[in-house]
Motif scaffolding. Structure first.
Motif, short mmCIF file in Angstrom:
data_model
loop_
_atom_site.label_atom_id
_atom_site.label_comp_id
_atom_site.label_asym_id
_atom_site.label_seq_id
_atom_site.Cartn_x
_atom_site.Cartn_y
_atom_site.Cartn_z
N LYS A 118 -19.76 5.87 15.98
CA LYS A 118 -19.71 6.79 17.03
C LYS A 118 -18.65 6.12 18.15
O LYS A 118 -18.19 6.99 18.82
N ASN A 119 -18.70 4.87 18.07
CA ASN A 119 -18.15 4.30 19.22
C ASN A 119 -16.78 3.34 18.85
O ASN A 119 -16.30 2.67 19.73
N ILE A 120 -16.60 3.28 17.52
CA ILE A 120 -15.51 2.29 17.15
C ILE A 120 -13.91 2.72 17.57
O ILE A 120 -14.01 4.24 17.25
N PRO A 121 -13.01 2.28 17.94
CA PRO A 121 -11.67 2.87 17.76
C PRO A 121 -11.17 3.40 16.73
O PRO A 121 -11.57 2.49 15.69
N THR A 122 -10.50 4.21 17.07
CA THR A 122 -9.99 4.90 15.74
C THR A 122 -8.47 4.56 15.41
O THR A 122 -7.84 5.41 14.70
N GLN A 123 -7.74 3.90 16.26
CA GLN A 123 -6.53 3.69 16.30
C GLN A 123 -5.86 3.07 15.04
O GLN A 123 -4.85 3.51 14.29
N GLN A 124 -6.56 2.06 14.46
CA GLN A 124 -6.27 1.30 13.31
C GLN A 124 -6.40 2.39 12.05
O GLN A 124 -5.61 2.16 11.26
N ALA A 125 -7.57 3.26 11.89
CA ALA A 125 -7.72 4.26 11.00
C ALA A 125 -6.54 5.21 11.00
O ALA A 125 -6.11 5.69 9.78
N GLU A 126 -6.23 5.77 12.27
CA GLU A 126 -5.22 6.69 12.20
C GLU A 126 -4.06 6.24 11.83
O GLU A 126 -3.09 6.78 11.06
N ALA A 127 -3.60 4.79 12.13
CA ALA A 127 -2.29 4.23 11.67
C ALA A 127 -2.57 4.04 10.22
O ALA A 127 -1.45 4.36 9.44
N ALA A 128 -3.36 3.79 9.64
CA ALA A 128 -3.64 3.46 8.34
C ALA A 128 -3.18 4.95 7.59
O ALA A 128 -2.84 4.99 6.37
N ARG A 129 -3.67 6.17 8.12
CA ARG A 129 -3.46 7.43 7.45
C ARG A 129 -2.12 7.95 7.32
O ARG A 129 -1.50 8.43 6.57
N LEU A 130 -1.40 7.56 8.55
CA LEU A 130 -0.15 7.77 8.66
C LEU A 130 0.80 7.02 7.63
O LEU A 130 1.88 7.42 7.31
N LEU A 131 0.38 5.79 7.30
CA LEU A 131 0.76 4.98 6.09
C LEU A 131 0.43 5.49 4.84
O LEU A 131 1.06 4.90 3.94
N GLY A 132 -0.33 6.58 4.89
CA GLY A 132 -0.59 7.25 3.55
C GLY A 132 -1.73 6.43 2.72
O GLY A 132 -2.12 6.86 1.62
N ALA A 133 -2.83 5.88 3.65
CA ALA A 133 -4.00 5.21 2.82
C ALA A 133 -5.11 6.36 2.63
O ALA A 133 -5.36 7.09 3.61
N SER A 134 -5.69 6.09 1.62
CA SER A 134 -6.69 7.26 1.53
C SER A 134 -8.24 7.00 2.27
O SER A 134 -7.96 5.75 2.75
N GLU A 135 -8.94 7.88 2.36
CA GLU A 135 -10.18 7.68 3.31
C GLU A 135 -10.99 6.42 2.73
O GLU A 135 -11.51 5.64 3.52
N ILE A 136 -10.89 6.45 1.23
CA ILE A 136 -11.88 5.28 0.75
C ILE A 136 -11.19 3.94 1.09
O ILE A 136 -12.08 2.84 1.43
N ARG A 137 -9.93 3.85 1.00
CA ARG A 137 -9.26 2.57 1.23
C ARG A 137 -9.33 2.40 2.74
O ARG A 137 -9.50 1.02 3.16
N ILE A 138 -9.35 3.26 3.64
CA ILE A 138 -9.30 3.01 5.07
C ILE A 138 -10.73 2.49 5.53
O ILE A 138 -10.99 1.55 5.93
N PHE A 139 -11.90 3.02 4.59
CA PHE A 139 -13.06 2.63 4.68
C PHE A 139 -13.33 1.15 4.40
O PHE A 139 -14.01 0.18 4.98
N ARG A 140 -12.57 0.90 3.18
CA ARG A 140 -12.81 -0.53 2.62
C ARG A 140 -12.12 -1.58 3.25
O ARG A 140 -12.65 -2.66 3.29
N THR A 141 -10.93 -1.17 3.91
CA THR A 141 -10.16 -2.25 4.71
C THR A 141 -10.09 -2.17 6.15
O THR A 141 -9.80 -3.36 6.78
N VAL A 142 -10.85 -1.20 6.77
CA VAL A 142 -10.77 -1.28 8.05
C VAL A 142 -12.07 -1.16 8.65
O VAL A 142 -12.85 -1.87 9.46
#
Length: 488
Positions: A118-142
């Motif tokens: 609930k409290n982790i920053p979302t900037q890295q995940a949002e940047a990964a989404r803009l670069l085309g990463a899937s939700e599974i890859r975002i979870f696995r790498t970020v």
């Protein structure tokens, strides 16, 4: 030696597999509770208190009453499909042990990961989404790396609990399914071979010391990665999409089947007869049994004594650490509260038997205090450590009497932790079946032993009724302490 190696390997294996199940379900549940809005979300989060206030005896009883050969599930399946033999037979196997322990311990894992998610920053995940990463890859790498501190902390505690598993393995362990705890108990109570029991006890304690040391190391490392997110997180959205709905259905179905259903089965069997007719006659019959009220009063008196005696050393040591080593420079002072985590209830009971031969209620309370005060310390020190240095310095300047610092600063500021520790230690003591079983105190019975003896006599409806009373007592005291804590 071969038997010792096999039992040690089995103990570690069942603890590891149980932890994996708890982590698997805990992460799935934490994803939905931290990021999605759905009916029953608050109820699911409230389950995080169940392992704290519900004794393992009740979980074992719930699994027996629901998944047992004559349990609720087999009764329903035999009736629906006209079967002669019960189709569900996994309970008294290795699979039954790890499922019972894994699902019993998933709520704390879920709660810990939920709070972090609930409290982790979302900037890295949002940047990964803009670069085309899937939700599974975002979870696995970020995301997984951001959750790692919570995962490590919660999983190591679950592993230690399962490593010291006794009652669930004692009840569900089939041929070849035994842990070091169970072997120590059987060796002492069965063959009176104390030298063999000592070998098991030393091996278990050495392994526990290694795991506790590893846990302390990982917790110290992971704590450096914890941070605070200074941002406003968007409101949770509803569960949407086919894959997400399938994912949610799978997760909640497993929780319903292996966690909620066994707990509900205790209530159902307590208020129903052997002919599945709803009635309170079983509970009334248990109330009229010889020794029930004496067991009830003994449970309350022993639990009250244990909880108050646990809080005294826990608060004293927390105040000592905050006063003389608030920066945590002296590592050995931090290790002292972890020492009881390396010694199990069975080993403690056996040591008492060796030293005094015939234990008493005083020895039982002393053993419970020794094993439980570190848990109270963690809750109290969490409050004491938050007291600002300026407040303590001002108190020292205004008064040279050390008791003023204790009674005017430390106790008021840590009252929430003290109340929480009282409720938790009460529930732990009231639900303790292991120590009374090992010590075998003459003419002693608490509600846990009373319930265990009914279950051992295959009187499951009466056992569920007695277990229901025990569960309500533990949950009521635990909830009352937390409610008072939140009003502070």
């Amino acid at each position: 030696m071969q038997n010792l190696l096999f039992v040690s390997a089995f103990t570690v294996a069942q603890a590891l597999c149980s932890t994996v199940i708890a982590l698997f379900i805990g992460i799935f549940a934490a994803f939905f509770t931290a990021n999605r809005d759905f009916p029953g979300k608050k109820i699911l989060l409230s389950f995080s208190t169940v392992p704290l206030c519900m004794p393992s005896l009740l979980i074992a009883l719930g699994f027996v009453s629901f998944f047992g050969m004559a349990g609720t599930l087999n009764t329903i399946l035999k009736s629906l499909f006209n079967l002669e033999k019960p189709p569900v037979t996994f309970l008294y196997t290795f699979l039954g042990i790890i499922i019972a322990q894994g699902f019993y311990n998933f709520p704390p894992v879920m709660a810990s990961i939920h709070d972090t998610w609930k409290n982790i920053p979302t900037q890295q995940a949002e940047a990964a989404r803009l670069l085309g990463a899937s939700e599974i890859r975002i979870f696995r790498t970020v995301t997984i790396f951001q959750l790692m501190p919570a995962i490590v902390s919660s999983c190591m505690l679950v592993f230690l609990y399962c490593f010291f598993s006794f009652l669930i393995v004692l009840l569900f362990g089939g041929v070849g399914c035994t842990t070091l705890e169970v072997e120590i108990y059987k060796t002492v109570r069965g063959s009176l071979d104390f030298s063999k029991a000592a070998g098991f006890a030393i091996t278990e304690t050495v392994l526990a010391c290694i795991f506790v040391g590893f846990y302390a190391f990982l917790e110290q490392k992971s704590s450096k990665n914890r941070g605070i997110a200074f941002y406003q997180k968007q409101a949770d959205r509803k569960i949407s999409g086919i894959s997400e709905r399938i994912f949610a259905f799978f997760t909640f179905s497993l929780i319903l089947l292996f966690f909620i259903a066994p707990l509900f089965s205790i209530f159902y069997n307590a208020v129903s007869s052997s002919k599945s007719i709803l009635t309170f006659s079983t509970i009334l019959r248990v109330f009229k049994m010889s020794g029930f009220f004496q067991s009830f009063l003994t449970t309350i008196s022993v639990a009250l004594a244990t909880s108050f005696l646990c809080v005294i050393p826990a608060f004293s040591y927390a105040a000592f650490l905050r006063t003389f080593d608030s920066a945590g420079r002296l590592l050995f002072l931090r290790i002292i509260p972890m020492i009881p985590l390396c010694i199990s209830s069975v080993v403690t009971g056996v040591l008492i038997i060796i030293l005094v031969k015939s234990g008493t209620v005083v020895h039982l309370i002393a053993a419970q205090v020794f094993l439980t005060w570190p848990l109270a310390f963690r809750q109290i020190y969490a409050c004491v450590s938050k007291i600002p240095d300026e407040t303590i310095d001002a108190a020292r300047i205004l008064s040279h009497r050390k008791r003023d610092l204790i009674f005017r600063i430390y106790i008021p500021q840590s009252s929430r932790g003290i109340l929480s520790a009282l409720g938790f230690c009460f529930a732990v003591s009231a639900g303790d079946t292991t120590l009374p079983l090992v010590l075998a105190l003459p003419r002693f019975s608490n509600l846990s032993l009373f319930t265990y003896r009914l279950a051992s006599s295959y009187r499951f409806h009466e056992a569920c009724a007695a277990g229901l009373v025990l569960g309500i007592l533990c949950a009521a005291v635990f909830s009352a302490a937390n409610r008072l804590k939140n009003k502070q």
